[in-house]
Design a protein around this motif. Sequence first.
Motif, PDB file in Angstrom:
ATOM      1  N   PRO A   1       0.749  -1.250  -0.102  1.00  0.00           N
ATOM      2  CA  PRO A   1       0.010   0.187  -0.042  1.00  0.00           C
ATOM      3  C   PRO A   1       0.772   1.274  -0.081  1.00  0.00           C
ATOM      4  CG  PRO A   1      -0.050  -1.154   2.351  1.00  0.00           C
ATOM      5  CD  PRO A   1       0.472  -2.151   1.107  1.00  0.00           C
ATOM      6  N   LYS A   2       2.122   1.192   0.304  1.00  0.00           N
ATOM      7  CA  LYS A   2       2.866   2.236   0.527  1.00  0.00           C
ATOM      8  C   LYS A   2       3.414   2.742  -1.077  1.00  0.00           C
ATOM      9  CE  LYS A   2       4.549   1.536   4.950  1.00  0.00           C
ATOM     10  NZ  LYS A   2       5.972   1.231   5.817  1.00  0.00           N
ATOM     11  N   GLU A   3       3.169   1.720  -2.064  1.00  0.00           N
ATOM     12  CA  GLU A   3       3.888   2.144  -3.420  1.00  0.00           C
ATOM     13  C   GLU A   3       2.692   2.868  -4.056  1.00  0.00           C
ATOM     14  OE1 GLU A   3       4.981  -1.677  -5.009  1.00  0.00           O
ATOM     15  OE2 GLU A   3       6.846  -1.544  -4.049  1.00  0.00           O
ATOM     16  N   ASP A   4       3.110   3.963  -4.971  1.00  0.00           N
ATOM     17  CA  ASP A   4       2.248   4.878  -5.788  1.00  0.00           C
ATOM     18  C   ASP A   4       3.103   5.890  -6.581  1.00  0.00           C
ATOM     19  OD1 ASP A   4       0.039   6.007  -6.772  1.00  0.00           O
ATOM     20  OD2 ASP A   4      -0.798   6.875  -4.950  1.00  0.00           O
ATOM     21  N   LEU A   5       2.564   6.408  -7.513  1.00  0.00           N
ATOM     22  CA  LEU A   5       3.323   7.333  -8.364  1.00  0.00           C
ATOM     23  C   LEU A   5       3.799   8.460  -7.311  1.00  0.00           C
ATOM     24  CD1 LEU A   5       0.971   7.694 -11.457  1.00  0.00           C
ATOM     25  CD2 LEU A   5       3.100   6.234 -11.315  1.00  0.00           C
ATOM     26  N   SER A   6       5.024   8.879  -7.756  1.00  0.00           N
ATOM     27  CA  SER A   6       5.461  10.214  -7.052  1.00  0.00           C
ATOM     28  C   SER A   6       4.986  11.373  -7.415  1.00  0.00           C
ATOM     29  CB  SER A   6       7.114   9.878  -7.053  1.00  0.00           C
ATOM     30  OG  SER A   6       7.536   8.974  -6.320  1.00  0.00           O
ATOM     31  N   PRO A   7       4.820  12.415  -6.459  1.00  0.00           N
ATOM     32  CA  PRO A   7       4.419  13.588  -7.277  1.00  0.00           C
ATOM     33  C   PRO A   7       5.002  14.138  -8.535  1.00  0.00           C
ATOM     34  CG  PRO A   7       4.633  13.788  -4.816  1.00  0.00           C
ATOM     35  CD  PRO A   7       5.118  12.425  -5.114  1.00  0.00           C
ATOM     36  N   GLY A   8       4.053  14.238  -9.626  1.00  0.00           N
ATOM     37  CA  GLY A   8       4.835  14.988 -10.863  1.00  0.00           C
ATOM     38  C   GLY A   8       5.349  13.763 -11.539  1.00  0.00           C
ATOM     39  N   GLN A   9       5.078  12.449 -11.207  1.00  0.00           N
ATOM     40  CA  GLN A   9       5.386  11.237 -12.056  1.00  0.00           C
ATOM     41  C   GLN A   9       4.499  11.143 -13.129  1.00  0.00           C
ATOM     42  OE1 GLN A   9       6.183   7.524 -10.129  1.00  0.00           O
ATOM     43  NE2 GLN A   9       6.999   6.816 -11.910  1.00  0.00           N
ATOM     44  N   ALA A  10       3.325  11.069 -12.873  1.00  0.00           N
ATOM     45  CA  ALA A  10       2.288  11.259 -14.315  1.00  0.00           C
ATOM     46  C   ALA A  10       2.586  12.190 -15.134  1.00  0.00           C
ATOM     47  CB  ALA A  10       0.869  11.177 -13.454  1.00  0.00           C
ATOM     48  N   GLU A  11       3.192  13.475 -14.743  1.00  0.00           N
ATOM     49  CA  GLU A  11       3.166  14.365 -15.668  1.00  0.00           C
ATOM     50  C   GLU A  11       4.361  14.013 -16.660  1.00  0.00           C
ATOM     51  OE1 GLU A  11       0.501  15.895 -12.790  1.00  0.00           O
ATOM     52  OE2 GLU A  11       2.182  14.790 -12.644  1.00  0.00           O
ATOM     53  N   GLU A  12       5.672  13.604 -15.786  1.00  0.00           N
ATOM     54  CA  GLU A  12       6.935  13.320 -16.499  1.00  0.00           C
ATOM     55  C   GLU A  12       6.426  11.964 -17.818  1.00  0.00           C
ATOM     56  OE1 GLU A  12      10.261  14.052 -16.454  1.00  0.00           O
ATOM     57  OE2 GLU A  12       9.019  15.603 -16.454  1.00  0.00           O
ATOM     58  N   ILE A  13       5.634  11.129 -17.185  1.00  0.00           N
ATOM     59  CA  ILE A  13       5.144   9.940 -18.324  1.00  0.00           C
ATOM     60  C   ILE A  13       4.336  10.559 -19.317  1.00  0.00           C
ATOM     61  CG2 ILE A  13       3.629   8.015 -18.454  1.00  0.00           C
ATOM     62  CD1 ILE A  13       4.409   7.293 -15.940  1.00  0.00           C
ATOM     63  N   THR A  14       3.422  11.456 -19.203  1.00  0.00           N
ATOM     64  CA  THR A  14       2.683  12.257 -20.274  1.00  0.00           C
ATOM     65  C   THR A  14       3.983  13.000 -21.241  1.00  0.00           C
ATOM     66  OG1 THR A  14       0.947  12.483 -19.110  1.00  0.00           O
ATOM     67  CG2 THR A  14       1.146  13.933 -20.913  1.00  0.00           C
ATOM     68  N   ARG A  15       4.954  13.623 -20.355  1.00  0.00           N
ATOM     69  CA  ARG A  15       6.000  14.605 -21.256  1.00  0.00           C
ATOM     70  C   ARG A  15       6.612  13.631 -22.326  1.00  0.00           C
ATOM     71  NH1 ARG A  15      11.238  15.276 -21.116  1.00  0.00           N
ATOM     72  NH2 ARG A  15      11.650  14.027 -19.180  1.00  0.00           N
ATOM     73  N   VAL A  16       7.331  12.453 -21.533  1.00  0.00           N
ATOM     74  CA  VAL A  16       8.259  11.617 -22.471  1.00  0.00           C
ATOM     75  C   VAL A  16       7.499  10.812 -23.647  1.00  0.00           C
ATOM     76  CG1 VAL A  16       9.928  11.336 -20.779  1.00  0.00           C
ATOM     77  CG2 VAL A  16       8.128   9.676 -21.050  1.00  0.00           C
ATOM     78  N   THR A  17       6.116  10.530 -23.440  1.00  0.00           N
ATOM     79  CA  THR A  17       5.299   9.807 -24.359  1.00  0.00           C
ATOM     80  C   THR A  17       5.080  10.755 -25.412  1.00  0.00           C
ATOM     81  OG1 THR A  17       4.282   8.587 -22.568  1.00  0.00           O
ATOM     82  CG2 THR A  17       3.109   8.766 -24.860  1.00  0.00           C
ATOM     83  N   LYS A  18       4.831  12.110 -25.216  1.00  0.00           N
ATOM     84  CA  LYS A  18       4.687  13.133 -26.135  1.00  0.00           C
ATOM     85  C   LYS A  18       5.980  13.275 -26.923  1.00  0.00           C
ATOM     86  CE  LYS A  18       0.755  15.366 -24.501  1.00  0.00           C
ATOM     87  NZ  LYS A  18      -0.010  16.624 -23.885  1.00  0.00           N
ATOM     88  N   ALA A  19       7.166  13.379 -26.368  1.00  0.00           N
ATOM     89  CA  ALA A  19       8.287  13.829 -26.851  1.00  0.00           C
ATOM     90  C   ALA A  19       9.148  12.889 -27.547  1.00  0.00           C
ATOM     91  CB  ALA A  19       9.322  14.137 -25.573  1.00  0.00           C
ATOM     92  N   TYR A  20       8.626  11.537 -27.626  1.00  0.00           N
ATOM     93  CA  TYR A  20       9.505  10.453 -28.149  1.00  0.00           C
ATOM     94  C   TYR A  20       8.308   9.408 -28.925  1.00  0.00           C
ATOM     95  CZ  TYR A  20      12.923  12.354 -25.072  1.00  0.00           C
ATOM     96  OH  TYR A  20      13.873  13.219 -24.318  1.00  0.00           O
ATOM     97  N   PRO A  21       7.503  10.128 -29.535  1.00  0.00           N
ATOM     98  CA  PRO A  21       6.237   9.037 -30.049  1.00  0.00           C
ATOM     99  C   PRO A  21       6.914   7.930 -31.018  1.00  0.00           C
ATOM    100  CG  PRO A  21       6.358  11.246 -31.400  1.00  0.00           C
ATOM    101  CD  PRO A  21       7.174  11.329 -30.094  1.00  0.00           C
ATOM    102  N   HIS A  22       8.079   8.026 -31.456  1.00  0.00           N
ATOM    103  CA  HIS A  22       8.701   6.841 -32.277  1.00  0.00           C
ATOM    104  C   HIS A  22       9.101   5.666 -31.367  1.00  0.00           C
ATOM    105  CE1 HIS A  22      11.584   9.711 -31.037  1.00  0.00           C
ATOM    106  NE2 HIS A  22      12.640   8.741 -31.002  1.00  0.00           N
ATOM    107  N   LEU A  23       9.071   5.930 -30.074  1.00  0.00           N
ATOM    108  CA  LEU A  23       9.420   4.782 -29.185  1.00  0.00           C
ATOM    109  C   LEU A  23       8.375   4.404 -28.242  1.00  0.00           C
ATOM    110  CD1 LEU A  23      12.985   6.350 -27.532  1.00  0.00           C
ATOM    111  CD2 LEU A  23      12.619   4.449 -29.310  1.00  0.00           C
ATOM    112  N   VAL A  24       7.165   4.914 -28.367  1.00  0.00           N
ATOM    113  CA  VAL A  24       5.904   4.544 -28.003  1.00  0.00           C
ATOM    114  C   VAL A  24       5.202   3.785 -28.895  1.00  0.00           C
ATOM    115  CG1 VAL A  24       3.900   5.434 -27.094  1.00  0.00           C
ATOM    116  CG2 VAL A  24       6.118   6.579 -26.775  1.00  0.00           C
TER     117      VAL A  24
END
Length: 353
Positions: free
Chosen positions: A314-337
């Motif tokens: 139960p202690k494991e979760d996304l860190s603050p700002g991690q979801a936004e970082e995942i969004t950023r890299v997904t948009k930045a490198y579409p050729h690797l998604v």
Amino acid sequence: MLNEQKKKLLFEGTVIPAHPLALTRELQLDEARQRGLTRYYMASGAGGVAIGVHTTQFEIRDPEINLFEKVLAMTAEEIDKAELDRPFIKVAGICGKTEQALKEADIALQYGYDLGLVSMAAFRTEPEDEIIAHVKKVAEKIPVFGFYLQVAVGGRVFSYEFWQKFAEIPNVTAIKVAAFNRYQTIDVVRAVACSSRKDEIALYTGNDDNIVADLLTPFVFDVNGAKVEKRFVGGLLGHYAVWTERSVQLLAEIKKAVNGSEEAIAKLLSANVEVTDMNAAIFDPANNFHGCITGVHEVLRRQGLMEGIWTLNPKEDLSPGQAEEITRVTKAYPHLVDDEFVGAFLEKEVNLI
């Protein structure tokens, strides 16, 4: 022993995802999605999977949860049902002190696993020779995939002499280096290159901060006056649990570039930065890797391969700002998604969603 086809694949190098654990909102095993993930990795072109490892959550071994044998059995069943016309390597995570490790090796063998990825994290302060003796006992049961785990998530630093002895253990067939440290990585590669078994051990990167560069680099050492080269041939990674189809393509490009032009290698060194940036978003080094499992889950949730990011801890979760970082890299490198590939895969998976 590995059959010849699987041994050839292991030594030529392949993508081996570390298999996550799919749970329902009630924290029960989501069997449909668990099986679906295994099918996704096969469909993506991966050369195997590793189950019962860190990405699968170590809590599966807790007596009150008791999912270790269940997930090994399910994964093996899905692989067998697929009747692939190519080799596919089954790796089982093996943990604990010797008694536990031998029991887990027996379970792995019962379900037809090819190799045991042996964690040494249970040996916190014991002498290195005690750990070598432990690995020897496990290797008597099952071919060993060695594992240099980074200190930040429970590993310890081993000496060059330790890896010299490790490389000489019969039935050590591969080593995953996940030290996240260039000095320690070189210790392992040099020890293998200098060993009498240098051609009997395949090296796999687990260095999430250096995946592509590890795979591109020729490690050359002077051994008794002769130049000996050793390379990482593939990867066994939590990173490969997401965007897997593109990781398979990228490894194919790397293999071509190694025998190709300097221009191709320069392009891939840029890709190394991109992959490391993506890995930083999912593995959360900014917060000492707190969200490394949930980061993987979040990508799979967004793609529709998992229902949620729930974990047994139960202690494991996304860190603050991690979801936004995942969004950023997904948009930045579409050729690797591989969202498009996953979408097509899910259209066929009528029983998954």
